[in-house]
Design a protein around this motif. Sequence first.
Motif, PDB file in Angstrom:
ATOM      1  N   ARG A  30       0.815  -1.209   0.000  1.00 45.88           N
ATOM      2  CA  ARG A  30       0.000   0.000   0.000  1.00 45.88           C
ATOM      3  C   ARG A  30       0.852   1.264   0.000  1.00 45.88           C
ATOM      4  NH1 ARG A  30      -4.735  -0.420   4.376  1.00 45.88           N
ATOM      5  NH2 ARG A  30      -5.404   1.416   3.196  1.00 45.88           N
ATOM      6  N   LEU A  31       2.161   1.108   0.160  1.00 50.96           N
ATOM      7  CA  LEU A  31       3.047   2.273   0.150  1.00 50.96           C
ATOM      8  C   LEU A  31       3.605   2.562  -1.240  1.00 50.96           C
ATOM      9  CD1 LEU A  31       5.025   1.868   3.497  1.00 50.96           C
ATOM     10  CD2 LEU A  31       3.038   3.298   3.017  1.00 50.96           C
ATOM     11  N   GLN A  32       3.281   1.720  -2.215  1.00 51.63           N
ATOM     12  CA  GLN A  32       3.691   1.982  -3.589  1.00 51.63           C
ATOM     13  C   GLN A  32       2.652   2.915  -4.210  1.00 51.63           C
ATOM     14  OE1 GLN A  32       4.314  -2.454  -4.302  1.00 51.63           O
ATOM     15  NE2 GLN A  32       5.736  -1.583  -5.802  1.00 51.63           N
ATOM     16  N   LEU A  33       2.910   4.194  -4.088  1.00 53.14           N
ATOM     17  CA  LEU A  33       1.940   5.207  -4.490  1.00 53.14           C
ATOM     18  C   LEU A  33       2.491   6.101  -5.593  1.00 53.14           C
ATOM     19  CD1 LEU A  33       0.841   6.229  -0.871  1.00 53.14           C
ATOM     20  CD2 LEU A  33      -0.461   4.829  -2.481  1.00 53.14           C
ATOM     21  N   PRO A  34       1.630   6.655  -6.437  1.00 54.43           N
ATOM     22  CA  PRO A  34       2.090   7.582  -7.475  1.00 54.43           C
ATOM     23  C   PRO A  34       2.761   8.805  -6.865  1.00 54.43           C
ATOM     24  CG  PRO A  34      -0.169   6.872  -7.892  1.00 54.43           C
ATOM     25  CD  PRO A  34       0.182   6.395  -6.524  1.00 54.43           C
ATOM     26  N   GLU A  35       3.702   9.363  -7.574  1.00 57.10           N
ATOM     27  CA  GLU A  35       4.428  10.536  -7.101  1.00 57.10           C
ATOM     28  C   GLU A  35       3.462  11.682  -6.811  1.00 57.10           C
ATOM     29  OE1 GLU A  35       7.862  13.609  -8.742  1.00 57.10           O
ATOM     30  OE2 GLU A  35       7.716  11.575  -9.545  1.00 57.10           O
ATOM     31  N   ILE A  65       9.978   6.610   4.879  1.00 58.78           N
ATOM     32  CA  ILE A  65       9.304   7.505   3.940  1.00 58.78           C
ATOM     33  C   ILE A  65       9.196   8.908   4.531  1.00 58.78           C
ATOM     34  CG2 ILE A  65       7.062   8.028   2.883  1.00 58.78           C
ATOM     35  CD1 ILE A  65       6.724   5.114   2.281  1.00 58.78           C
ATOM     36  N   ILE A  66       8.854   8.989   5.812  1.00 54.66           N
ATOM     37  CA  ILE A  66       8.674  10.290   6.461  1.00 54.66           C
ATOM     38  C   ILE A  66       9.992  11.056   6.564  1.00 54.66           C
ATOM     39  CG2 ILE A  66       8.069  11.417   8.651  1.00 54.66           C
ATOM     40  CD1 ILE A  66       6.040   9.104   9.050  1.00 54.66           C
ATOM     41  N   THR A  67      11.057  10.370   6.974  1.00 54.58           N
ATOM     42  CA  THR A  67      12.331  11.057   7.236  1.00 54.58           C
ATOM     43  C   THR A  67      13.252  11.145   6.031  1.00 54.58           C
ATOM     44  OG1 THR A  67      13.339   8.989   8.013  1.00 54.58           O
ATOM     45  CG2 THR A  67      12.259  10.373   9.661  1.00 54.58           C
ATOM     46  N   ARG A  68      13.187  10.149   5.123  1.00 54.07           N
ATOM     47  CA  ARG A  68      14.146  10.115   4.015  1.00 54.07           C
ATOM     48  C   ARG A  68      13.499  10.058   2.635  1.00 54.07           C
ATOM     49  NH1 ARG A  68      17.188   5.301   4.153  1.00 54.07           N
ATOM     50  NH2 ARG A  68      18.653   6.340   2.759  1.00 54.07           N
ATOM     51  N   GLN A  69      12.181   9.879   2.587  1.00 54.54           N
ATOM     52  CA  GLN A  69      11.462   9.738   1.328  1.00 54.54           C
ATOM     53  C   GLN A  69      12.039   8.609   0.470  1.00 54.54           C
ATOM     54  OE1 GLN A  69       8.608  11.110  -0.208  1.00 54.54           O
ATOM     55  NE2 GLN A  69       8.184  11.710   1.908  1.00 54.54           N
ATOM     56  N   VAL A  70      12.221   7.454   1.103  1.00 58.73           N
ATOM     57  CA  VAL A  70      12.622   6.247   0.383  1.00 58.73           C
ATOM     58  C   VAL A  70      11.768   5.079   0.860  1.00 58.73           C
ATOM     59  CG1 VAL A  70      15.012   6.969   0.009  1.00 58.73           C
ATOM     60  CG2 VAL A  70      14.438   5.642   2.040  1.00 58.73           C
ATOM     61  N   LEU A  71      11.517   4.133  -0.045  1.00 58.87           N
ATOM     62  CA  LEU A  71      10.797   2.909   0.279  1.00 58.87           C
ATOM     63  C   LEU A  71      11.707   1.732  -0.040  1.00 58.87           C
ATOM     64  CD1 LEU A  71       8.238   1.360   1.102  1.00 58.87           C
ATOM     65  CD2 LEU A  71       7.466   1.538  -1.276  1.00 58.87           C
ATOM     66  N   ASN A  72      11.951   0.886   0.957  1.00 61.76           N
ATOM     67  CA  ASN A  72      12.821  -0.267   0.766  1.00 61.76           C
ATOM     68  C   ASN A  72      12.036  -1.444   0.205  1.00 61.76           C
ATOM     69  OD1 ASN A  72      15.497   0.495   1.739  1.00 61.76           O
ATOM     70  ND2 ASN A  72      14.501   0.799   3.708  1.00 61.76           N
ATOM     71  N   TYR A  73      12.521  -2.006  -0.896  1.00 62.92           N
ATOM     72  CA  TYR A  73      11.933  -3.205  -1.479  1.00 62.92           C
ATOM     73  C   TYR A  73      12.702  -4.409  -0.936  1.00 62.92           C
ATOM     74  CZ  TYR A  73       9.156  -0.541  -4.846  1.00 62.92           C
ATOM     75  OH  TYR A  73       8.238   0.306  -5.428  1.00 62.92           O
ATOM     76  N   ASP A  74      11.973  -5.399  -0.455  1.00 68.16           N
ATOM     77  CA  ASP A  74      12.576  -6.575   0.167  1.00 68.16           C
ATOM     78  C   ASP A  74      12.754  -7.680  -0.876  1.00 68.16           C
ATOM     79  OD1 ASP A  74      13.451  -8.627   1.737  1.00 68.16           O
ATOM     80  OD2 ASP A  74      11.660  -8.749   2.988  1.00 68.16           O
ATOM     81  N   GLN A  79      18.151  -5.481   0.223  1.00 69.27           N
ATOM     82  CA  GLN A  79      17.139  -4.432   0.205  1.00 69.27           C
ATOM     83  C   GLN A  79      17.486  -3.422  -0.897  1.00 69.27           C
ATOM     84  OE1 GLN A  79      14.487  -4.316   2.553  1.00 69.27           O
ATOM     85  NE2 GLN A  79      15.215  -6.329   3.186  1.00 69.27           N
ATOM     86  N   MET A  80      16.495  -2.975  -1.621  1.00 66.74           N
ATOM     87  CA  MET A  80      16.721  -1.963  -2.653  1.00 66.74           C
ATOM     88  C   MET A  80      15.923  -0.713  -2.316  1.00 66.74           C
ATOM     89  SD  MET A  80      16.245  -2.126  -6.799  1.00 66.74           S
ATOM     90  CE  MET A  80      14.451  -2.060  -6.756  1.00 66.74           C
ATOM     91  N   GLU A  81      16.598   0.418  -2.188  1.00 71.16           N
ATOM     92  CA  GLU A  81      15.937   1.679  -1.889  1.00 71.16           C
ATOM     93  C   GLU A  81      15.382   2.309  -3.159  1.00 71.16           C
ATOM     94  OE1 GLU A  81      18.430   4.401   0.162  1.00 71.16           O
ATOM     95  OE2 GLU A  81      18.313   3.334   2.076  1.00 71.16           O
ATOM     96  N   VAL A  82      14.119   2.737  -3.087  1.00 69.38           N
ATOM     97  CA  VAL A  82      13.481   3.441  -4.200  1.00 69.38           C
ATOM     98  C   VAL A  82      13.026   4.798  -3.690  1.00 69.38           C
ATOM     99  CG1 VAL A  82      11.561   3.439  -5.825  1.00 69.38           C
ATOM    100  CG2 VAL A  82      12.739   1.301  -5.294  1.00 69.38           C
ATOM    101  N   ASN A  83      13.446   5.853  -4.369  1.00 71.80           N
ATOM    102  CA  ASN A  83      13.058   7.201  -3.955  1.00 71.80           C
ATOM    103  C   ASN A  83      11.564   7.420  -4.133  1.00 71.80           C
ATOM    104  OD1 ASN A  83      15.708   7.951  -3.319  1.00 71.80           O
ATOM    105  ND2 ASN A  83      16.135   8.574  -5.416  1.00 71.80           N
ATOM    106  N   THR A  84      10.979   8.173  -3.208  1.00 73.54           N
ATOM    107  CA  THR A  84       9.553   8.480  -3.272  1.00 73.54           C
ATOM    108  C   THR A  84       9.343   9.989  -3.198  1.00 73.54           C
ATOM    109  OG1 THR A  84       9.277   8.350  -0.862  1.00 73.54           O
ATOM    110  CG2 THR A  84       8.977   6.315  -2.102  1.00 73.54           C
ATOM    111  N   ASN A  85       8.151  10.407  -3.521  1.00 73.50           N
ATOM    112  CA  ASN A  85       7.743  11.804  -3.350  1.00 73.50           C
ATOM    113  C   ASN A  85       6.323  11.769  -2.799  1.00 73.50           C
ATOM    114  OD1 ASN A  85       7.325  14.540  -3.420  1.00 73.50           O
ATOM    115  ND2 ASN A  85       7.150  14.682  -5.647  1.00 73.50           N
ATOM    116  N   ILE A  86       6.222  11.426  -1.511  1.00 73.70           N
ATOM    117  CA  ILE A  86       4.925  11.193  -0.879  1.00 73.70           C
ATOM    118  C   ILE A  86       4.809  12.046   0.382  1.00 73.70           C
ATOM    119  CG2 ILE A  86       3.375   9.440   0.088  1.00 73.70           C
ATOM    120  CD1 ILE A  86       5.008   7.325  -1.392  1.00 73.70           C
ATOM    121  N   PRO A  87       4.149  13.186   0.313  1.00 69.96           N
ATOM    122  CA  PRO A  87       3.905  13.960   1.541  1.00 69.96           C
ATOM    123  C   PRO A  87       3.076  13.125   2.517  1.00 69.96           C
ATOM    124  CG  PRO A  87       3.392  15.244  -0.424  1.00 69.96           C
ATOM    125  CD  PRO A  87       3.586  13.840  -0.879  1.00 69.96           C
ATOM    126  N   VAL A  88       3.434  13.153   3.803  1.00 65.58           N
ATOM    127  CA  VAL A  88       2.759  12.313   4.793  1.00 65.58           C
ATOM    128  C   VAL A  88       2.155  13.178   5.893  1.00 65.58           C
ATOM    129  CG1 VAL A  88       2.973  10.350   6.364  1.00 65.58           C
ATOM    130  CG2 VAL A  88       4.442  10.479   4.344  1.00 65.58           C
TER     131      VAL A  88
END
Length: 210
Positions: A30-35, A65-74, A79-88
């Motif tokens: 559910r954290l894989q969201l559009p920019e 996501i809140i502190t670094r705007q990254v989502l880790n893929y397991d 682990q692979m970090e993917v940059n996000t642009n998700i205001p929380v």
Amino acid sequence: HVIPITIQSLNTENLVPKKNYTQNRLQSSRLQLPEGTVLVLDETNLEPGQLNERGLKNLSALKEIITRQVLNYDFEFYQMEVNTNIPVLSLSRTKSLLPFDDTLVCGEEAKYQPSMDSPSVDTLMKLRLGLTMLSIPEPAFEVPEPVSMKIESQFVEMRKQFPAHVDEDTLHQWLSLARTRARTYGESGLTEERWNQVVSMYKLCKQRST
């Protein structure tokens, strides 16, 4: 996009995308969201409890996501970090479980009144358009020297007044807020008036939270 945050939901849901090697596919979360999607975390029903291993991973994913705007893929082995642009934004009745830069405590006057009219669709569309435009980087934004000097002196004063809360990161937040505040007025430079408005809002937030 709204995600309810409870001990049960953290312990049972998969908020971290994970590779399923048996099916040879990536299981989405559910954290894989559009920019640009605004993520609202509803902590209003959060009660004390114990987090299991999955719950801790989900909590860690939200913090990243809140502190670094990254989502880790397991991928199990790495682990692979993917940059996000998700205001929380989080809604809670007490101090949030998560590390947010700013907290706004609603006063008594903010209580919902059933008689209040809901905003029209046209009004909501205008608000969304305005917020979208504010998220687009401004190519040039001027901070005149007199305003810059005032910012420096006020920053020193505020560090003395709130030593446990004001640091260089706080100054960066103030400048970002001041820039946004100025842009809502169609201004391409920071004035002393806009800066004073931001500092006043910060003081009000601190007064409400103490």
